[in-house]
Write a protein that holds these residues in place. Sequence first.
Motif, short mmCIF file in Angstrom:
data_model
loop_
_atom_site.label_atom_id
_atom_site.label_comp_id
_atom_site.label_asym_id
_atom_site.label_seq_id
_atom_site.Cartn_x
_atom_site.Cartn_y
_atom_site.Cartn_z
N GLY A 58 0.82 -1.21 0.00
CA GLY A 58 0.00 0.00 0.00
C GLY A 58 0.85 1.25 0.00
N PRO A 59 0.21 2.42 0.01
CA PRO A 59 0.95 3.68 0.02
C PRO A 59 1.77 3.85 1.29
CG PRO A 59 -1.37 4.01 -0.51
CD PRO A 59 -1.24 2.61 -0.01
N LEU A 60 2.84 4.60 1.17
CA LEU A 60 3.67 4.97 2.32
C LEU A 60 3.42 6.43 2.66
CD1 LEU A 60 7.05 3.34 1.23
CD2 LEU A 60 5.48 2.49 2.99
N ALA A 61 3.59 6.77 3.94
CA ALA A 61 3.47 8.17 4.36
C ALA A 61 4.60 8.49 5.31
CB ALA A 61 2.12 8.41 5.04
N PHE A 62 5.17 9.67 5.12
CA PHE A 62 6.29 10.13 5.96
C PHE A 62 6.00 11.54 6.45
CE2 PHE A 62 8.29 7.18 2.88
CZ PHE A 62 8.83 6.25 3.77
N THR A 63 6.21 11.77 7.73
CA THR A 63 6.03 13.11 8.29
C THR A 63 7.35 13.75 8.68
OG1 THR A 63 5.49 12.02 10.39
CG2 THR A 63 3.65 12.81 9.05
N SER A 64 8.47 13.14 8.29
CA SER A 64 9.78 13.75 8.52
C SER A 64 10.79 13.14 7.58
CB SER A 64 10.24 13.55 9.96
OG SER A 64 10.61 12.20 10.18
N ALA A 65 11.83 13.90 7.29
CA ALA A 65 12.94 13.37 6.48
C ALA A 65 13.65 12.25 7.23
CB ALA A 65 13.90 14.49 6.14
N ASN A 66 13.72 12.34 8.56
CA ASN A 66 14.34 11.27 9.34
C ASN A 66 13.59 9.96 9.16
OD1 ASN A 66 16.50 12.72 10.49
ND2 ASN A 66 15.17 13.55 12.09
N GLY A 67 12.26 10.03 9.08
CA GLY A 67 11.47 8.84 8.84
C GLY A 67 11.78 8.20 7.50
N ALA A 127 5.47 5.53 8.34
CA ALA A 127 6.76 5.22 8.96
C ALA A 127 7.20 6.46 9.73
CB ALA A 127 7.78 4.86 7.89
N SER A 128 7.27 6.32 11.05
CA SER A 128 7.37 7.51 11.90
C SER A 128 8.44 7.38 12.97
CB SER A 128 6.02 7.74 12.59
OG SER A 128 5.86 6.81 13.66
N ALA A 129 8.53 8.42 13.78
CA ALA A 129 9.32 8.39 15.00
C ALA A 129 8.59 7.56 16.05
CB ALA A 129 9.53 9.80 15.53
N ARG A 130 9.33 7.11 17.05
CA ARG A 130 8.68 6.38 18.15
C ARG A 130 7.66 7.27 18.85
NH1 ARG A 130 12.82 3.70 21.97
NH2 ARG A 130 12.59 1.90 20.57
N GLU A 131 7.95 8.56 18.94
CA GLU A 131 7.03 9.52 19.53
C GLU A 131 6.67 10.55 18.46
OE1 GLU A 131 8.38 11.15 23.27
OE2 GLU A 131 9.56 9.35 23.67
N PRO A 132 5.71 10.25 17.59
CA PRO A 132 5.39 11.18 16.50
C PRO A 132 4.71 12.44 17.01
CG PRO A 132 3.80 9.40 16.55
CD PRO A 132 4.86 9.05 17.57
N ALA A 133 4.85 13.50 16.25
CA ALA A 133 4.25 14.78 16.64
C ALA A 133 2.74 14.77 16.45
CB ALA A 133 4.87 15.91 15.85
N GLY A 134 2.22 13.93 15.58
CA GLY A 134 0.78 13.87 15.34
C GLY A 134 0.36 12.46 14.98
N ASP A 135 -0.91 12.16 15.12
CA ASP A 135 -1.44 10.81 14.88
C ASP A 135 -2.03 10.74 13.48
OD1 ASP A 135 -2.41 8.26 15.02
OD2 ASP A 135 -3.98 8.71 16.50
N LEU A 136 -1.17 10.60 12.48
CA LEU A 136 -1.63 10.55 11.10
C LEU A 136 -2.49 9.31 10.86
CD1 LEU A 136 -1.58 11.61 8.16
CD2 LEU A 136 0.51 10.27 7.83
N PRO A 172 21.76 34.67 21.58
CA PRO A 172 20.55 35.46 21.79
C PRO A 172 19.30 34.92 21.12
CG PRO A 172 21.95 36.53 20.19
CD PRO A 172 22.72 35.35 20.69
N VAL A 173 19.49 33.95 20.20
CA VAL A 173 18.33 33.37 19.51
C VAL A 173 18.53 31.86 19.40
CG1 VAL A 173 17.72 33.05 17.08
CG2 VAL A 173 17.14 35.10 18.16
N VAL A 174 17.46 31.09 19.62
CA VAL A 174 17.50 29.63 19.54
C VAL A 174 16.39 29.17 18.59
CG1 VAL A 174 17.35 27.46 20.82
CG2 VAL A 174 18.30 29.50 21.94
N LEU A 175 16.71 28.16 17.77
CA LEU A 175 15.72 27.55 16.89
C LEU A 175 15.32 26.20 17.47
CD1 LEU A 175 17.25 28.23 13.34
CD2 LEU A 175 15.66 29.65 14.67
N ALA A 176 14.02 26.00 17.71
CA ALA A 176 13.49 24.75 18.26
C ALA A 176 12.69 24.03 17.18
CB ALA A 176 12.61 25.02 19.48
N TYR A 177 12.92 22.72 17.05
CA TYR A 177 12.34 21.98 15.93
C TYR A 177 11.31 20.92 16.32
CZ TYR A 177 15.11 24.09 12.29
OH TYR A 177 15.62 24.99 11.40
N SER A 178 11.08 20.71 17.60
CA SER A 178 10.09 19.71 18.01
C SER A 178 9.61 20.02 19.42
CB SER A 178 10.70 18.30 17.98
OG SER A 178 11.65 18.15 19.03
N PRO A 179 8.43 19.52 19.80
CA PRO A 179 7.97 19.71 21.18
C PRO A 179 8.94 19.12 22.20
CG PRO A 179 6.14 19.07 19.78
CD PRO A 179 7.38 18.91 18.95
#
Length: 236
Positions: A58-67, A127-136, A172-179
């Motif tokens: 079936g189709p694949l879905a990815f929510t991150s490049a790491n996935g 195909a996701s992270a163990r702790e995905p950011a959302g429930d696709l 003075p500035v930080v970039l955050a990429y995940s919860p």
Amino acid sequence: MSPPSRPDIPRAVWVTRAEPGASATAARVTAAGLAPLVMPLLETVDLPEAAAALGGDGPLAFTSANGVRAFARLSPRRSGPVYVVGPATAAAAQVAGFADIRSGAGDVEALAARILADAPPGEVLHASAREPAGDLAGRLQASGQPARRAAVYAARETSLAGAGLEEALAAPVVLAYSPRAGRILARLLAPLPARPAVLGLSPACLAPLAGLDLPARAAPDRPLESDLINLLASFR
């Protein structure tokens, strides 16, 4: 959203993103005329035990490049439609050898809407992270599209210490990429008498920092790195 006016922000920017994405982000920060300090808060590791769950046609879905990268290391499968959350994930899918790549508009809800609009036959494998950011998969199932999730990688906290961490905390500035990165940042920044401004890829990345007094916090309207870098460039 329109960023707050901060004309006093110097050039140093702490990039907290995991590799290999951190180096690409650092290049974009440099191109914006700023000086990146790369010190990831998380690192990714493949989950080899997931290989047995990656079969099907079936189709694949990815929510991150790491996935995408983890899946490609664990499975030889490259056929069929591949649904991705945005441009960076699409680029990773192309490098991995997928041909039929269909992109959403930058977040899980938009990706779910794209998949549901296509109504592809078969079961969608996210195909996701163990702790995905959302429930696709849950979102698709609730709308009648067969779907399941397989965790192909995990993110673990890096060991931070020494002069490099001190330099990063002084940026003075930080970039955050995940919860999760936001939660680690909140813990690191809480004891500091002077804290940085934090720009997050999405409001969810900033939510763990809600209790901290920060000079500024902001996220782009879309969870795309190009928009985050544009926000950063206009934030000076």
